[in-house]
Design a protein around this motif. Structure first.
Motif, PDB file in Angstrom:
ATOM      1  N   LEU A   1      33.620  21.779  45.736  1.00 35.26           N
ATOM      2  CA  LEU A   1      33.154  20.475  45.277  1.00 35.26           C
ATOM      3  C   LEU A   1      31.935  20.038  46.078  1.00 35.26           C
ATOM      4  CD1 LEU A   1      33.984  18.160  43.350  1.00 35.26           C
ATOM      5  CD2 LEU A   1      35.356  17.231  45.193  1.00 35.26           C
TER       6      LEU A   1
ATOM      7  N   GLU B   1      28.883  22.126  45.137  1.00 31.05           N
ATOM      8  CA  GLU B   1      28.309  21.710  43.848  1.00 31.05           C
ATOM      9  C   GLU B   1      27.527  20.413  43.988  1.00 31.05           C
ATOM     10  OE1 GLU B   1      28.506  22.901  40.718  1.00 31.05           O
ATOM     11  OE2 GLU B   1      30.163  24.336  40.678  1.00 31.05           O
ATOM     12  N   VAL B   2      28.147  19.456  44.671  1.00 29.10           N
ATOM     13  CA  VAL B   2      27.526  18.138  44.802  1.00 29.10           C
ATOM     14  C   VAL B   2      26.230  18.236  45.602  1.00 29.10           C
ATOM     15  CG1 VAL B   2      27.791  15.845  45.827  1.00 29.10           C
ATOM     16  CG2 VAL B   2      29.672  16.840  44.554  1.00 29.10           C
TER      17      VAL B   2
ATOM     18  N   VAL C   1      22.961  19.246  43.807  1.00 25.64           N
ATOM     19  CA  VAL C   1      22.222  18.382  42.888  1.00 25.64           C
ATOM     20  C   VAL C   1      21.721  17.082  43.494  1.00 25.64           C
ATOM     21  CG1 VAL C   1      23.175  19.277  40.753  1.00 25.64           C
ATOM     22  CG2 VAL C   1      24.404  17.513  41.998  1.00 25.64           C
ATOM     23  N   VAL C   2      22.213  16.696  44.663  1.00 22.37           N
ATOM     24  CA  VAL C   2      21.714  15.448  45.249  1.00 22.37           C
ATOM     25  C   VAL C   2      20.657  15.768  46.310  1.00 22.37           C
ATOM     26  CG1 VAL C   2      23.784  14.114  44.794  1.00 22.37           C
ATOM     27  CG2 VAL C   2      23.596  15.382  46.921  1.00 22.37           C
TER      28      VAL C   2
ATOM     29  N   MET D   1      19.975  15.405  49.463  1.00 17.03           N
ATOM     30  CA  MET D   1      20.584  15.035  50.725  1.00 17.03           C
ATOM     31  C   MET D   1      20.997  16.310  51.419  1.00 17.03           C
ATOM     32  SD  MET D   1      23.541  12.203  50.892  1.00 17.03           S
ATOM     33  CE  MET D   1      23.144  11.683  49.261  1.00 17.03           C
TER      34      MET D   1
ATOM     35  N   SER E   1      26.298  15.036  52.400  1.00 15.58           N
ATOM     36  CA  SER E   1      27.150  14.968  51.207  1.00 15.58           C
ATOM     37  C   SER E   1      28.591  15.303  51.557  1.00 15.58           C
ATOM     38  CB  SER E   1      26.643  15.856  50.069  1.00 15.58           C
ATOM     39  OG  SER E   1      25.746  16.827  50.496  1.00 15.58           O
TER      40      SER E   1
ATOM     41  N   VAL F   1      31.767  12.963  50.649  1.00 14.22           N
ATOM     42  CA  VAL F   1      32.906  13.446  49.845  1.00 14.22           C
ATOM     43  C   VAL F   1      34.213  13.259  50.616  1.00 14.22           C
ATOM     44  CG1 VAL F   1      33.958  15.456  48.766  1.00 14.22           C
ATOM     45  CG2 VAL F   1      31.521  15.067  48.491  1.00 14.22           C
TER      46      VAL F   1
END
Lengths: 106, 116
Positions: free
Chosen positions: B6, B9-10, B13-14, B16, B21, B25
């Protein structure tokens, strides 16, 4: 009190010192990815939090109690199940006794 | 999917660092647990809500010996998926099953005599 996405973002932003917009971005993406994985039928396992899983419910005949003579067919469907992790269960257990349903106004 | 996946993946795309991240999370789930622990509920529009539910005490059975065991009343975390999440999961499962099992819809029937 209810924690909303907005509250969550503000709280995390305050605790980490990261900009709210960035935090919101990550929060939104996180939720989207979990939803996406579930849509694909994948399991999402988050250590110490819990497991999100998709389960298939079989088709069955339901019954309208007001009109018992007519069958109500319920088609097969997929549902999201959440199984809380050990740590989360233990934390919530400590909460007993339950808070009153409607806490008196202070 | 695990928490590591997770975060991976996050952070892709951000804009940061991975570290930041990851911190966020982790903070999301930590924050949800903390809220439930203090008796609050958590409502995330479009995803679902987390709250606690009270379970009544009941008499359980040890399946091996058949002995009665008292299970005390307890409070458990409960997740209720939002309508959107329910529909998303159900529709994509149905679409998959449909693609696999159900052959293309039968061609519209020829003109058939009515009144059967």
């Amino acid at each position: 009190m209810t924690l909303t996405k907005r509250d969550l973002v503000i709280r995390i932003s305050n605790e980490t010192g990261l900009v709210q917009q960035q935090v919101l971005d990550v929060v939104q993406k996180t939720l989207d990815y979990i939803a996406e994985a579930l849509a694909k039928g994948d399991k999402v396992e988050l250590r110490n939090f819990g497991v999100f899983e998709v389960k298939v419910r079989k088709a069955r005949i339901g019954r309208n109690p007001n009109a018992p003579e007519t069958d109500v067919p319920i088609p097969q469907r997929s549902v999201v199940k959440f199984k809380p992790g050990k740590e989360m269960r233990a934390d919530v257990l400590k909460l007993a006794p339950p808070p009153p349903a409607a806490p008196p106004a202070q | 999917m695990t928490k590591a996946d997770l975060i991976e993946e996050v952070s892709r795309v951000v804009e940061m660092t991975r570290k930041d991240s990851e911190v966020i999370v982790e903070a999301i789930f930590d924050s949800i647990v903390r809220s439930l622990r203090t008796g609050d509920k958590v409502e995330i529009r479009g995803f679902g809500s987390f709250r606690t539910r009270q379970r009544q005490p009941r008499i359980g059975r040890n399946p091996k010996t058949g002995a009665r065991v008292e299970v005390p009343s307890k409070r458990i975390p409960y997740f209720k998926p939002s309508k959107e999440l329910k529909d998303l999961v159900n529709e994509s499962a149905a679409a998959e099953a449909g693609a696999a099992e159900v052959a293309p819809l039968p061609a519209p029937a020829e003109e058939t005599p009515h009144g059967i």
